[in-house]
Motif scaffolding. Structure first.
Motif, short mmCIF file in Angstrom:
data_model
loop_
_atom_site.label_atom_id
_atom_site.label_comp_id
_atom_site.label_asym_id
_atom_site.label_seq_id
_atom_site.Cartn_x
_atom_site.Cartn_y
_atom_site.Cartn_z
N MET A 61 0.85 -1.19 0.00
CA MET A 61 0.00 0.00 0.00
C MET A 61 0.89 1.24 0.00
SD MET A 61 -2.94 1.17 2.68
CE MET A 61 -4.21 0.17 1.99
N ILE A 62 0.55 2.18 -0.85
CA ILE A 62 1.31 3.42 -0.95
C ILE A 62 0.85 4.38 0.13
CG2 ILE A 62 1.82 5.38 -2.45
CD1 ILE A 62 1.32 3.60 -4.84
N SER A 63 1.79 5.10 0.69
CA SER A 63 1.48 6.09 1.72
C SER A 63 0.53 7.15 1.17
CB SER A 63 2.78 6.74 2.18
OG SER A 63 2.54 7.96 2.83
N ASN A 64 -0.41 7.58 2.02
CA ASN A 64 -1.36 8.63 1.62
C ASN A 64 -0.64 9.91 1.20
OD1 ASN A 64 -3.57 7.02 2.07
ND2 ASN A 64 -3.91 7.77 4.13
N VAL A 65 0.45 10.23 1.88
CA VAL A 65 1.21 11.43 1.55
C VAL A 65 1.77 11.35 0.13
CG1 VAL A 65 3.27 12.78 2.15
CG2 VAL A 65 1.79 11.90 3.97
N ILE A 66 2.26 10.19 -0.25
CA ILE A 66 2.80 10.00 -1.60
C ILE A 66 1.68 10.10 -2.63
CG2 ILE A 66 3.91 8.36 -3.16
CD1 ILE A 66 5.55 7.42 -0.70
N LEU A 67 0.53 9.50 -2.33
CA LEU A 67 -0.60 9.58 -3.26
C LEU A 67 -1.08 11.02 -3.44
CD1 LEU A 67 -2.60 6.46 -2.07
CD2 LEU A 67 -1.49 6.77 -4.30
N VAL A 68 -1.14 11.77 -2.36
CA VAL A 68 -1.54 13.17 -2.45
C VAL A 68 -0.50 13.95 -3.25
CG1 VAL A 68 -1.90 15.30 -1.10
CG2 VAL A 68 -2.94 13.15 -0.35
N ALA A 69 0.77 13.67 -3.02
CA ALA A 69 1.84 14.37 -3.75
C ALA A 69 1.78 14.08 -5.25
CB ALA A 69 3.20 13.99 -3.18
N ILE A 70 1.57 12.82 -5.61
CA ILE A 70 1.49 12.45 -7.03
C ILE A 70 0.26 13.10 -7.67
CG2 ILE A 70 1.15 10.54 -8.65
CD1 ILE A 70 2.81 8.81 -6.66
N GLY A 71 -0.89 12.96 -7.00
CA GLY A 71 -2.11 13.58 -7.51
C GLY A 71 -1.96 15.09 -7.60
N LEU A 90 -7.52 5.93 -3.59
CA LEU A 90 -8.03 6.67 -4.74
C LEU A 90 -8.60 8.02 -4.31
CD1 LEU A 90 -8.65 6.92 -7.74
CD2 LEU A 90 -10.80 5.69 -7.32
N LYS A 91 -9.30 8.04 -3.18
CA LYS A 91 -9.86 9.29 -2.68
C LYS A 91 -8.75 10.29 -2.36
CE LYS A 91 -14.02 7.20 -0.72
NZ LYS A 91 -14.75 6.87 0.52
N HIS A 92 -7.69 9.82 -1.71
CA HIS A 92 -6.58 10.71 -1.39
C HIS A 92 -5.91 11.24 -2.66
CE1 HIS A 92 -6.89 9.05 2.69
NE2 HIS A 92 -6.31 10.17 3.04
N PHE A 93 -5.69 10.35 -3.61
CA PHE A 93 -5.05 10.74 -4.87
C PHE A 93 -5.91 11.75 -5.64
CE2 PHE A 93 -4.87 10.13 -9.47
CZ PHE A 93 -3.54 10.43 -9.72
N LEU A 94 -7.18 11.42 -5.83
CA LEU A 94 -8.04 12.22 -6.69
C LEU A 94 -8.55 13.49 -6.03
CD1 LEU A 94 -9.46 12.41 -9.47
CD2 LEU A 94 -11.40 11.24 -8.42
N ILE A 95 -9.16 13.36 -4.86
CA ILE A 95 -9.82 14.51 -4.23
C ILE A 95 -8.81 15.46 -3.59
CG2 ILE A 95 -11.51 15.25 -2.50
CD1 ILE A 95 -12.74 13.74 -4.89
N ILE A 96 -8.00 14.94 -2.70
CA ILE A 96 -7.06 15.81 -1.98
C ILE A 96 -5.91 16.24 -2.88
CG2 ILE A 96 -5.50 15.99 -0.01
CD1 ILE A 96 -7.34 13.90 1.40
N GLY A 97 -5.33 15.29 -3.61
CA GLY A 97 -4.17 15.59 -4.45
C GLY A 97 -4.53 16.31 -5.73
N PHE A 98 -5.16 15.57 -6.66
CA PHE A 98 -5.42 16.11 -7.99
C PHE A 98 -6.35 17.32 -7.97
CE2 PHE A 98 -7.85 16.20 -11.98
CZ PHE A 98 -6.81 16.44 -12.86
N ILE A 99 -7.55 17.15 -7.39
CA ILE A 99 -8.52 18.26 -7.38
C ILE A 99 -8.01 19.42 -6.53
CG2 ILE A 99 -10.88 18.98 -6.79
CD1 ILE A 99 -10.75 17.13 -9.19
N GLY A 100 -7.36 19.09 -5.42
CA GLY A 100 -6.82 20.15 -4.56
C GLY A 100 -5.82 21.03 -5.29
N ALA A 101 -4.99 20.44 -6.14
CA ALA A 101 -4.00 21.22 -6.88
C ALA A 101 -4.59 21.83 -8.15
CB ALA A 101 -2.81 20.34 -7.24
#
Length: 124
Positions: A1-11, A65-76
């Motif tokens: 499992m990838i760390s939430n921080v990494i997923l948010v950073a990538i997104g 997916l929620k961390h990547f898409l909502i917090i990371g991608f949409i947030g940026a």
């Protein structure tokens, strides 16, 4: 499992690059006091978040997916701070009409795009 921080950073990285590309593309085509580039990325982001909200509500989706898409991608991707700065600058330049139009477009159309995304998500 990838760390939430990494997923948010990538997104977030993908969202920031998308924001820059879309904003510049629209701004190069529509040169106006109102930042239609900022409006464009906000509307796209609001549509995606409305769509994702509806999908996530009815389907099992991983927290990753929620961390990547909502917090990371949409947030940026979305740009509330840029929207606020552009509006402030318009007021500062005494372009009151343009500032008010900017506020109305971002808020009114933003809610419509979030609703449209949500409604489309119902059918998936």
């Amino acid at each position: 499992m990838i760390s939430n921080v990494i997923l948010v950073a990538i997104g977030g990285g993908i969202g920031a690059i998308s924001r820059y590309t879309i904003d510049k593309g629209i701004s190069n085509k529509i040169n106006h006091e109102i930042s239609f580039g900022t409006l464009g990325v906000n509307l796209i982001g609001l549509f995606i978040i409305g769509f994702a909200y509806r999908i996530f509500e009815h389907h099992i989706v991983s927290e990753d997916l929620k961390h990547f898409l909502i917090i990371g991608f949409i947030g940026a991707l979305t740009t509330f701070s840029s929207y606020a700065l552009h509006t402030f600058q318009l007021f500062e330049k005494k372009k009151i009409k343009e500032a008010i139009i900017n506020i109305l477009l971002n808020n009114f159309l933003g809610m419509i795009f979030a609703l449209l995304g949500s409604e489309l998500g119902k059918f998936i």
